[in-house]
Design a protein around this motif. Structure first.
Motif, PDB file in Angstrom:
ATOM      1  N   ASP A 257       0.831  -1.208   0.000  1.00  0.00           N
ATOM      2  CA  ASP A 257       0.000   0.000   0.000  1.00  0.00           C
ATOM      3  C   ASP A 257       0.872   1.268   0.000  1.00  0.00           C
ATOM      4  O   ASP A 257       1.581   1.548   0.972  1.00  0.00           O
ATOM      5  CB  ASP A 257      -0.895  -0.028   1.250  1.00  0.00           C
ATOM      6  CG  ASP A 257      -1.832   1.176   1.312  1.00  0.00           C
ATOM      7  OD1 ASP A 257      -1.652   2.108   0.506  1.00  0.00           O
ATOM      8  OD2 ASP A 257      -2.728   1.163   2.176  1.00  0.00           O
ATOM      9  N   PRO A 258       0.828   2.065  -1.099  1.00  0.00           N
ATOM     10  CA  PRO A 258       1.725   3.231  -1.181  1.00  0.00           C
ATOM     11  C   PRO A 258       1.461   4.268  -0.077  1.00  0.00           C
ATOM     12  O   PRO A 258       2.386   4.968   0.340  1.00  0.00           O
ATOM     13  CB  PRO A 258       1.437   3.815  -2.573  1.00  0.00           C
ATOM     14  CG  PRO A 258       0.209   3.154  -3.066  1.00  0.00           C
ATOM     15  CD  PRO A 258       0.016   1.890  -2.303  1.00  0.00           C
ATOM     16  N   LYS A 259       0.205   4.341   0.402  1.00  0.00           N
ATOM     17  CA  LYS A 259      -0.103   5.328   1.464  1.00  0.00           C
ATOM     18  C   LYS A 259       0.667   4.996   2.746  1.00  0.00           C
ATOM     19  O   LYS A 259       1.158   5.871   3.443  1.00  0.00           O
ATOM     20  CB  LYS A 259      -1.611   5.336   1.762  1.00  0.00           C
ATOM     21  CG  LYS A 259      -2.404   6.144   0.735  1.00  0.00           C
ATOM     22  CD  LYS A 259      -3.735   6.556   1.286  1.00  0.00           C
ATOM     23  CE  LYS A 259      -4.900   5.808   0.934  1.00  0.00           C
ATOM     24  NZ  LYS A 259      -5.406   4.801   0.305  1.00  0.00           N
ATOM     25  N   LYS A 260       0.789   3.698   3.027  1.00  0.00           N
ATOM     26  CA  LYS A 260       1.533   3.294   4.229  1.00  0.00           C
ATOM     27  C   LYS A 260       3.032   3.473   4.014  1.00  0.00           C
ATOM     28  O   LYS A 260       3.756   3.885   4.909  1.00  0.00           O
ATOM     29  CB  LYS A 260       1.254   1.827   4.554  1.00  0.00           C
ATOM     30  CG  LYS A 260      -0.125   1.577   5.105  1.00  0.00           C
ATOM     31  CD  LYS A 260      -0.209   0.124   5.535  1.00  0.00           C
ATOM     32  CE  LYS A 260      -1.596  -0.246   5.965  1.00  0.00           C
ATOM     33  NZ  LYS A 260      -1.741  -1.694   6.103  1.00  0.00           N
ATOM     34  N   GLU A 261       3.476   3.149   2.789  1.00  0.00           N
ATOM     35  CA  GLU A 261       4.906   3.250   2.505  1.00  0.00           C
ATOM     36  C   GLU A 261       5.426   4.677   2.670  1.00  0.00           C
ATOM     37  O   GLU A 261       6.577   4.893   3.021  1.00  0.00           O
ATOM     38  CB  GLU A 261       5.208   2.735   1.089  1.00  0.00           C
ATOM     39  CG  GLU A 261       5.193   1.221   0.965  1.00  0.00           C
ATOM     40  CD  GLU A 261       6.319   0.540   1.715  1.00  0.00           C
ATOM     41  OE1 GLU A 261       6.169   0.339   2.940  1.00  0.00           O
ATOM     42  OE2 GLU A 261       7.355   0.226   1.105  1.00  0.00           O
ATOM     43  N   GLU A 262       4.522   5.656   2.397  1.00  0.00           N
ATOM     44  CA  GLU A 262       4.937   7.065   2.499  1.00  0.00           C
ATOM     45  C   GLU A 262       5.066   7.544   3.942  1.00  0.00           C
ATOM     46  O   GLU A 262       5.664   8.573   4.207  1.00  0.00           O
ATOM     47  CB  GLU A 262       3.899   7.951   1.794  1.00  0.00           C
ATOM     48  CG  GLU A 262       4.070   7.963   0.292  1.00  0.00           C
ATOM     49  CD  GLU A 262       2.817   8.440  -0.410  1.00  0.00           C
ATOM     50  OE1 GLU A 262       1.964   9.082   0.241  1.00  0.00           O
ATOM     51  OE2 GLU A 262       2.686   8.143  -1.607  1.00  0.00           O
ATOM     52  N   ASN A 263       4.446   6.807   4.862  1.00  0.00           N
ATOM     53  CA  ASN A 263       4.435   7.221   6.261  1.00  0.00           C
ATOM     54  C   ASN A 263       5.603   6.542   7.003  1.00  0.00           C
ATOM     55  O   ASN A 263       5.648   5.322   7.117  1.00  0.00           O
ATOM     56  CB  ASN A 263       3.080   6.808   6.854  1.00  0.00           C
ATOM     57  CG  ASN A 263       2.937   7.201   8.297  1.00  0.00           C
ATOM     58  OD1 ASN A 263       3.933   7.351   9.014  1.00  0.00           O
ATOM     59  ND2 ASN A 263       1.719   7.353   8.741  1.00  0.00           N
ATOM     60  N   ALA A 264       6.515   7.357   7.502  1.00  0.00           N
ATOM     61  CA  ALA A 264       7.737   6.809   8.113  1.00  0.00           C
ATOM     62  C   ALA A 264       7.447   5.823   9.252  1.00  0.00           C
ATOM     63  O   ALA A 264       8.250   4.931   9.524  1.00  0.00           O
ATOM     64  CB  ALA A 264       8.605   7.955   8.619  1.00  0.00           C
ATOM     65  N   ASN A 265       6.289   5.961   9.909  1.00  0.00           N
ATOM     66  CA  ASN A 265       5.991   5.046  11.013  1.00  0.00           C
ATOM     67  C   ASN A 265       5.218   3.801  10.588  1.00  0.00           C
ATOM     68  O   ASN A 265       4.998   2.908  11.377  1.00  0.00           O
ATOM     69  CB  ASN A 265       5.171   5.767  12.083  1.00  0.00           C
ATOM     70  CG  ASN A 265       6.025   6.746  12.822  1.00  0.00           C
ATOM     71  OD1 ASN A 265       7.202   6.477  13.084  1.00  0.00           O
ATOM     72  ND2 ASN A 265       5.453   7.898  13.137  1.00  0.00           N
ATOM     73  N   GLU A 266       4.766   3.800   9.368  1.00  0.00           N
ATOM     74  CA  GLU A 266       3.947   2.674   8.921  1.00  0.00           C
ATOM     75  C   GLU A 266       4.591   1.914   7.779  1.00  0.00           C
ATOM     76  O   GLU A 266       4.020   0.970   7.248  1.00  0.00           O
ATOM     77  CB  GLU A 266       2.591   3.193   8.419  1.00  0.00           C
ATOM     78  CG  GLU A 266       1.563   3.388   9.503  1.00  0.00           C
ATOM     79  CD  GLU A 266       0.188   3.583   8.883  1.00  0.00           C
ATOM     80  OE1 GLU A 266      -0.667   2.722   9.098  1.00  0.00           O
ATOM     81  OE2 GLU A 266       0.000   4.582   8.171  1.00  0.00           O
TER      82      GLU A 266
END
Ligand SMILES: Nc1nc2c(ncn2[C@@H]2O[C@H](COP(=O)(O)OP(=O)(O)O)[C@@H](O)[C@H]2O)c(=O)[nH]1
Ligand SMILES: [Mg+2]
Length: 324
Positions: free
Chosen positions: A145-154
Motif C-alpha cells: 500500500d503506497p499510502k503506508k509506505e509514504e508514512n515513516a511510522n507505517e
C-alpha cells in the motif's frame, strides 16, 4: 512437541496477518480436495489460549464475505499445528519422502496479532522478539500500500528495520552463536501481499510482472517474478535490508493474495476486465467533532480463492526439514 519445526507469521499493522491465517485454513482444505490428500490446521490452546476460537471466528468472517475485524486490544500470539501429506504422485512421493522423511507433514505455526503501530514501539525486552527469534522459519507479509509506505511510522522499512534489529539482539544476548556473518539464521518466505488490489495489479501488469498460465485460461493471474516485483514496488532500503539480514539462499519471494480474484460464475474464469474480488462501499458516519464524514468499507465479492498462501508455508516446511 519439543522438536517441532516452528514457523512464524508477522508483518506491519493491517498487512493482512489475520486474513492470511483464515485464508490458510480454507486454502489447505481446497488443496486437500484437489490432490486427494488430507490437511488440517488446529489451535494449540494449551500453549496459546484461544487460538482455536481466533481461527474459527476469522474463517467464519471470510465465509460470510467480510474481512476480520482489526485488532484493537492487547497483542496476542496464536499457535497452530498443521498436519498433512503431499500428493502421492510417484515422482513427488520420492522427493517429498526424502525431504520430509515419513511423507507426513507436521509443524507449528505462530501468528503474532497486534494493533497497528504496536511493533514500532516495542523495546528490546519485549517478548515478541523472543518469539520471532525462536522461529525456524518466518513469513513476512509485505503490504505494498503506497499510502503506508509514504508514512515513516507505517512503512515496511520501519517495521522490518526494527524487528530485524531486535531479533538480532535476542541472538546476541544468547551468545550470538546462531548469527553467521552477522546474518539471522532463519529461512524467510517474503510475501508481496494484496496483489489483487486494482492499483497494485495495474502497476505490476504495466511492468510485465503479471502472467497468465497459457496452458489453462481458468488459472488466475500470478506474479511471474516475485523478487523482481518486490524490487519494483519497494524502496531500495527495504530491499537491501532483507538482503543484509538473511542468507541469500534462505530467502524466497512469493506473490500472495488471501482473497484472490473474482471468478465469473458463467465462465468459471477470471474476467480480466473486472478481476477484483473486493467490494468497496462508502459509509456515512459522524466524525469526532460531530460533522458528517465518509469512510470506505471493504468487503469480499465472492468466495475467496487464495493464491500464494499455502506455498510459502510449505516451502518453509520443506526447506527446514531438508536441513541436516
Ligand atoms: N486487496 C486485498 N486486501 C486485503 C487482503 N487481505 C487483507 N486485506 C485488507 O487489509 C486489511 C487488514 O487485514 P488484517 O488481516 O486485519 O490485517 P492484520 O492487522 O495484519 O491482521 C483488511 O481489512 C483488508 O481491507 C487481500 O488479500 N487483498
Ligand atoms: Mg489482525
Amino acid at each position: 512437541m519439543a522438536n517441532a519445526i516452528k514457523i512464524g507469521i508477522w508483518g506491519g499493522g493491517g498487512s493482512g496477518k489475520t486474513t492470511f491465517l483464515a485464508a490458510l485454513r480454507i486454502a489447505l482444505l481446497k488443496y486437500a480436495k484437489s490432490t486427494g490428500t488430507s490437511w488440517s490446521i488446529n489451535g494449540l490452546d494449551e500453549i496459546s489460549p484461544r487460538s482455536s476460537l481466533f481461527l474459527e471466528e476469522n474463517t467464519r468472517h471470510l465465509q460470510r464475505l467480510v474481512f476480520p475485524p482489526a485488532t484493537l486490544g492487547a497483542p496476542a500470539t496464536y499457535t497452530y499445528e498443521v498436519n498433512g501429506s503431499y500428493p502421492s504422485d510417484k515422482v513427488l512421493e520420492k522427493a517429498w519422502n526424502w525431504l520430509t522423511k515419513s511423507g507426513h507433514v507436521q509443524f507449528n505455526l505462530d501468528v503474532f496479532d497486534y494493533p497497528g503501530g504496536y511493533l514500532i514501539t516495542r523495546d528490546a525486552n519485549d517478548s515478541l522478539w523472543e518469539y520471532l527469534a525462536g522461529c525456524d522459519g518466518l513469513i513476512y507479509l509485505f503490504d505494498p500500500d503506497p499510502k503506508k509506505e509514504e508514512n515513516a511510522n507505517e512503512s515496511n522499512f520501519a517495521y522490518l528495520q526494527r524487528s530485524l534489529d531486535m531479533m538480532r539482539r535476542v541472538f546476541e544476548r544468547n551468545g550470538g552463536r546462531a548469527l553467521e556473518r552477522g546474518q539471522l539464521p532463519q529461512h524467510l518466505a517474503f510475501c508481496i501481499t494484496k496483489y489483487d488490489d486494482v492499483g497494485i495489479f495495474k502497476e505490476l501488469e504495466d511492468r510485465d510482472l503479471i502472467a497468465l498460465d497459457g496452458s489453462d485460461e481458468s488459472l488466475p493471474p500470478f506474479i511471474s517474478d516475485p523478487e523482481g516485483a518486490f524490487e519494483f514496488i519497494a524502496d531500495e532500503l527495504t530491499v537491501q535490508t532483507i538482503r543484509a539480514y538473511f542468507h541469500k539462499e534462505r530467502i524466497k519471494y512469493f506473490g500472495t493474495t488471501s482473497v484472490g480474484f473474482y471468478v465469473d460464475k458463467q465462465t468459471g474464469k477470471v474476467d480480466m476486465k473486472r478481476f477484483s474480488n473486493i467490494k468497496v462501499v462508502q459509509e456515512e458516519y459522524v466524525g469526532e467533532q460531530g460533522q458528517p464524514a465518509q469512510r470506505e468499507i471493504k468487503s469480499i465479492k465472492s468466495k475467496i480463492n487464495p493464491i500464494g498462501v499455502i506455498e510459502p508455508v510449505l516451502w518453509l516446511h520443506r526447506s527446514l526439514s531438508a536441513q541436516p
